[in-house]
Design a protein around this motif. Structure first.
Motif, PDB file in Angstrom:
ATOM      1  N   ILE A  56       0.837  -1.202   0.000  1.00 22.45           N
ATOM      2  CA  ILE A  56       0.000   0.000   0.000  1.00 22.45           C
ATOM      3  C   ILE A  56       0.871   1.250   0.000  1.00 22.45           C
ATOM      4  CG2 ILE A  56      -1.629   1.366   1.373  1.00 22.45           C
ATOM      5  CD1 ILE A  56      -2.759  -1.389   2.348  1.00 22.45           C
ATOM      6  N   GLN A  57       1.902   1.233   0.810  1.00 18.82           N
ATOM      7  CA  GLN A  57       2.806   2.384   0.883  1.00 18.82           C
ATOM      8  C   GLN A  57       3.496   2.637  -0.451  1.00 18.82           C
ATOM      9  OE1 GLN A  57       5.197   1.064   4.184  1.00 18.82           O
ATOM     10  NE2 GLN A  57       3.888   2.035   5.718  1.00 18.82           N
ATOM     11  N   THR A  62      -0.203   5.910  -6.714  1.00 15.62           N
ATOM     12  CA  THR A  62      -0.527   5.493  -8.082  1.00 15.62           C
ATOM     13  C   THR A  62      -1.963   4.999  -8.200  1.00 15.62           C
ATOM     14  OG1 THR A  62       1.776   4.796  -8.368  1.00 15.62           O
ATOM     15  CG2 THR A  62       0.182   3.988  -9.991  1.00 15.62           C
ATOM     16  N   TYR A  63      -2.424   4.290  -7.182  1.00 16.71           N
ATOM     17  CA  TYR A  63      -3.764   3.711  -7.200  1.00 16.71           C
ATOM     18  C   TYR A  63      -4.544   4.133  -5.958  1.00 16.71           C
ATOM     19  CZ  TYR A  63      -1.666   0.430 -10.562  1.00 16.71           C
ATOM     20  OH  TYR A  63      -1.012  -0.128 -11.626  1.00 16.71           O
ATOM     21  N   ARG A  64      -5.851   4.209  -6.111  1.00 15.97           N
ATOM     22  CA  ARG A  64      -6.749   4.330  -4.967  1.00 15.97           C
ATOM     23  C   ARG A  64      -7.003   2.900  -4.496  1.00 15.97           C
ATOM     24  NH1 ARG A  64     -11.647   7.287  -7.714  1.00 15.97           N
ATOM     25  NH2 ARG A  64     -11.144   5.622  -9.202  1.00 15.97           N
ATOM     26  N   ALA A  82      -5.540   0.121   7.650  1.00 16.84           N
ATOM     27  CA  ALA A  82      -6.150   1.448   7.528  1.00 16.84           C
ATOM     28  C   ALA A  82      -5.135   2.542   7.836  1.00 16.84           C
ATOM     29  CB  ALA A  82      -7.352   1.558   8.461  1.00 16.84           C
ATOM     30  N   ALA A  83      -4.277   2.282   8.802  1.00 17.46           N
ATOM     31  CA  ALA A  83      -3.256   3.259   9.174  1.00 17.46           C
ATOM     32  C   ALA A  83      -2.249   3.490   8.051  1.00 17.46           C
ATOM     33  CB  ALA A  83      -2.521   2.801  10.434  1.00 17.46           C
ATOM     34  N   ALA A  84      -2.134   2.522   7.123  1.00 18.78           N
ATOM     35  CA  ALA A  84      -1.209   2.653   5.992  1.00 18.78           C
ATOM     36  C   ALA A  84      -1.791   3.504   4.870  1.00 18.78           C
ATOM     37  CB  ALA A  84      -0.850   1.276   5.444  1.00 18.78           C
ATOM     38  N   GLY A  85      -3.076   3.830   4.959  1.00 21.43           N
ATOM     39  CA  GLY A  85      -3.667   4.740   3.986  1.00 21.43           C
ATOM     40  C   GLY A  85      -4.644   4.115   3.017  1.00 21.43           C
ATOM     41  N   ALA A  86      -5.151   2.919   3.312  1.00 22.35           N
ATOM     42  CA  ALA A  86      -6.104   2.267   2.418  1.00 22.35           C
ATOM     43  C   ALA A  86      -7.521   2.375   2.976  1.00 22.35           C
ATOM     44  CB  ALA A  86      -5.738   0.800   2.229  1.00 22.35           C
ATOM     45  N   LYS A  87      -8.479   2.279   2.095  1.00 24.67           N
ATOM     46  CA  LYS A  87      -9.881   2.164   2.491  1.00 24.67           C
ATOM     47  C   LYS A  87     -10.127   0.710   2.876  1.00 24.67           C
ATOM     48  CE  LYS A  87     -14.546   2.844   0.610  1.00 24.67           C
ATOM     49  NZ  LYS A  87     -15.320   3.162  -0.608  1.00 24.67           N
ATOM     50  N   VAL A  88     -10.684   0.468   4.067  1.00 27.00           N
ATOM     51  CA  VAL A  88     -10.718  -0.900   4.606  1.00 27.00           C
ATOM     52  C   VAL A  88     -12.110  -1.277   5.096  1.00 27.00           C
ATOM     53  CG1 VAL A  88      -9.712  -2.486   6.300  1.00 27.00           C
ATOM     54  CG2 VAL A  88      -8.327  -0.647   5.360  1.00 27.00           C
ATOM     55  N   ILE A  89     -12.464  -2.551   4.870  1.00 32.29           N
ATOM     56  CA  ILE A  89     -13.646  -3.153   5.486  1.00 32.29           C
ATOM     57  C   ILE A  89     -13.212  -4.456   6.139  1.00 32.29           C
ATOM     58  CG2 ILE A  89     -14.321  -4.346   3.359  1.00 32.29           C
ATOM     59  CD1 ILE A  89     -16.781  -2.907   5.941  1.00 32.29           C
ATOM     60  N   VAL A 116     -12.220   3.395  -5.793  1.00 25.87           N
ATOM     61  CA  VAL A 116     -10.970   2.636  -5.716  1.00 25.87           C
ATOM     62  C   VAL A 116     -10.622   2.059  -7.090  1.00 25.87           C
ATOM     63  CG1 VAL A 116     -11.197   2.043  -3.273  1.00 25.87           C
ATOM     64  CG2 VAL A 116     -12.173   0.517  -5.006  1.00 25.87           C
ATOM     65  N   ASP A 117      -9.334   1.808  -7.301  1.00 24.73           N
ATOM     66  CA  ASP A 117      -8.857   1.201  -8.542  1.00 24.73           C
ATOM     67  C   ASP A 117      -8.336  -0.212  -8.306  1.00 24.73           C
ATOM     68  OD1 ASP A 117      -8.957   3.871  -9.873  1.00 24.73           O
ATOM     69  OD2 ASP A 117      -7.230   4.275  -8.579  1.00 24.73           O
ATOM     70  N   LEU A 118      -7.810  -0.436  -7.116  1.00 21.46           N
ATOM     71  CA  LEU A 118      -7.140  -1.683  -6.770  1.00 21.46           C
ATOM     72  C   LEU A 118      -7.656  -2.158  -5.419  1.00 21.46           C
ATOM     73  CD1 LEU A 118      -4.790  -3.752  -7.231  1.00 21.46           C
ATOM     74  CD2 LEU A 118      -3.263  -2.066  -6.179  1.00 21.46           C
ATOM     75  N   VAL A 119      -8.154  -3.402  -5.371  1.00 19.20           N
ATOM     76  CA  VAL A 119      -8.689  -3.947  -4.121  1.00 19.20           C
ATOM     77  C   VAL A 119      -7.979  -5.252  -3.787  1.00 19.20           C
ATOM     78  CG1 VAL A 119     -10.719  -4.925  -2.969  1.00 19.20           C
ATOM     79  CG2 VAL A 119     -10.961  -2.896  -4.407  1.00 19.20           C
ATOM     80  N   PHE A 120      -7.533  -5.357  -2.556  1.00 17.46           N
ATOM     81  CA  PHE A 120      -6.944  -6.592  -2.053  1.00 17.46           C
ATOM     82  C   PHE A 120      -7.928  -7.280  -1.118  1.00 17.46           C
ATOM     83  CE2 PHE A 120      -3.293  -3.885  -2.944  1.00 17.46           C
ATOM     84  CZ  PHE A 120      -2.419  -4.765  -3.591  1.00 17.46           C
TER      85      PHE A 120
END
Length: 233
Positions: A56-57, A62-64, A82-89, A116-120
């Motif tokens: 994520i970092q 480059t990606y949302r 979430a603390a790394a800057g991603a949208k999380v569920i 978002v563009d990229l989801v893990f």
């Protein structure tokens, strides 16, 4: 002698058939939205969350990025990501040892993918059940850590057959373990010849550029495929 009055119901086959249809629907939806979905699989302690945070970092400019954190219980990993800057569920599987396509579909609804563009999907930690269920991802990524040993392809063959790339994590611990990368390659090639194997350390960053390059190339290939399909239609 078989009794003709006994009906045999192949429950697993029916469950997997339904799951595959749902997975195809998830893939179709993600394609229309222009979202690249990655199914991240590994055993507990292999370093999924640490690898995900560093990824994520490396990519957040480059990606949302969105993340679905699947676990039997707790939200420890979700808070870390979430603390790394991603949208999380956070997804609690209710005791299930894997995510399936229907769970993933619900997770996507809860996460929301319009921004978002990229989801893990960080799948539940084990090397058995997650391999059996297609969740509708564009790529299946497996992590094997050095302390787990180079014999794991012999013990959990399906996981190695269905994955698109193998990340060998915790290479910084190699001096302490009897781990042979070439022996691992030979074991993997018997199951999935030519699958990319990327040695790295999510802790130190060693080898991480190769992983990020692979992921970007995969996402770009998918994007070009969507554009080609759109033009042909």
């Amino acid at each position: 002698m078989q009794n003709d009055r006994i009906r045999v119901l192949e429950v697993k086959e029916r469950i997997l058939a339904y799951n595959d249809r749902t997975a195809d629907a998830v893939r179709s939806r993600m394609k229309k939205k222009g979202v690249f979905l990655v199914n991240l699989m590994a055993s507990p302690g292999a370093g999924k969350t640490t690898l995900l945070v560093r990824t994520i970092q490396a990519l957040r400019d480059t990606y949302r990025i969105g993340v679905m954190e699947a676990d039997v219980d707790s939200d420890v990993d979700a808070r870390t990501v979430a603390a790394a800057g991603a949208k999380v569920i956070q997804i609690h599987t209710g005791g299930s040892c894997h995510m399936d396509a229907a769970m993933t579909e619900k997770g996507i609804e809860a996460l929301g993918v319009d921004d978002v563009d990229l989801v893990f999907l960080e799948n539940v930690g084990n090397l058995v059940c997650p391999a059996e269920f297609d969740v509708g991802a564009n790529r299946r990524v497996m992590i094997l850590s050095v302390p787990e040993g180079d014999d794991k392809p012999l013990k959990y063959p399906l996981m190695f057959r269905v994955s698109d790339v193998l990340l060998v994590n915790k290479t910084d611990t190699a001096p302490a373990f009897d781990f042979d990368l070439e022996r691992l390659r030979a074991n993997v090639d018997r199951l999935h010849e030519g699958m990319p194997i990327i040695p790295l350390s999510a802790k130190t960053g060693e080898g991480f550029d190769a992983w990020i390059s692979w992921l970007k190339d995969a996402a770009e290939t998918d994007r070009k495929g969507r554009e080609t399909d759109h033009e042909s239609n």
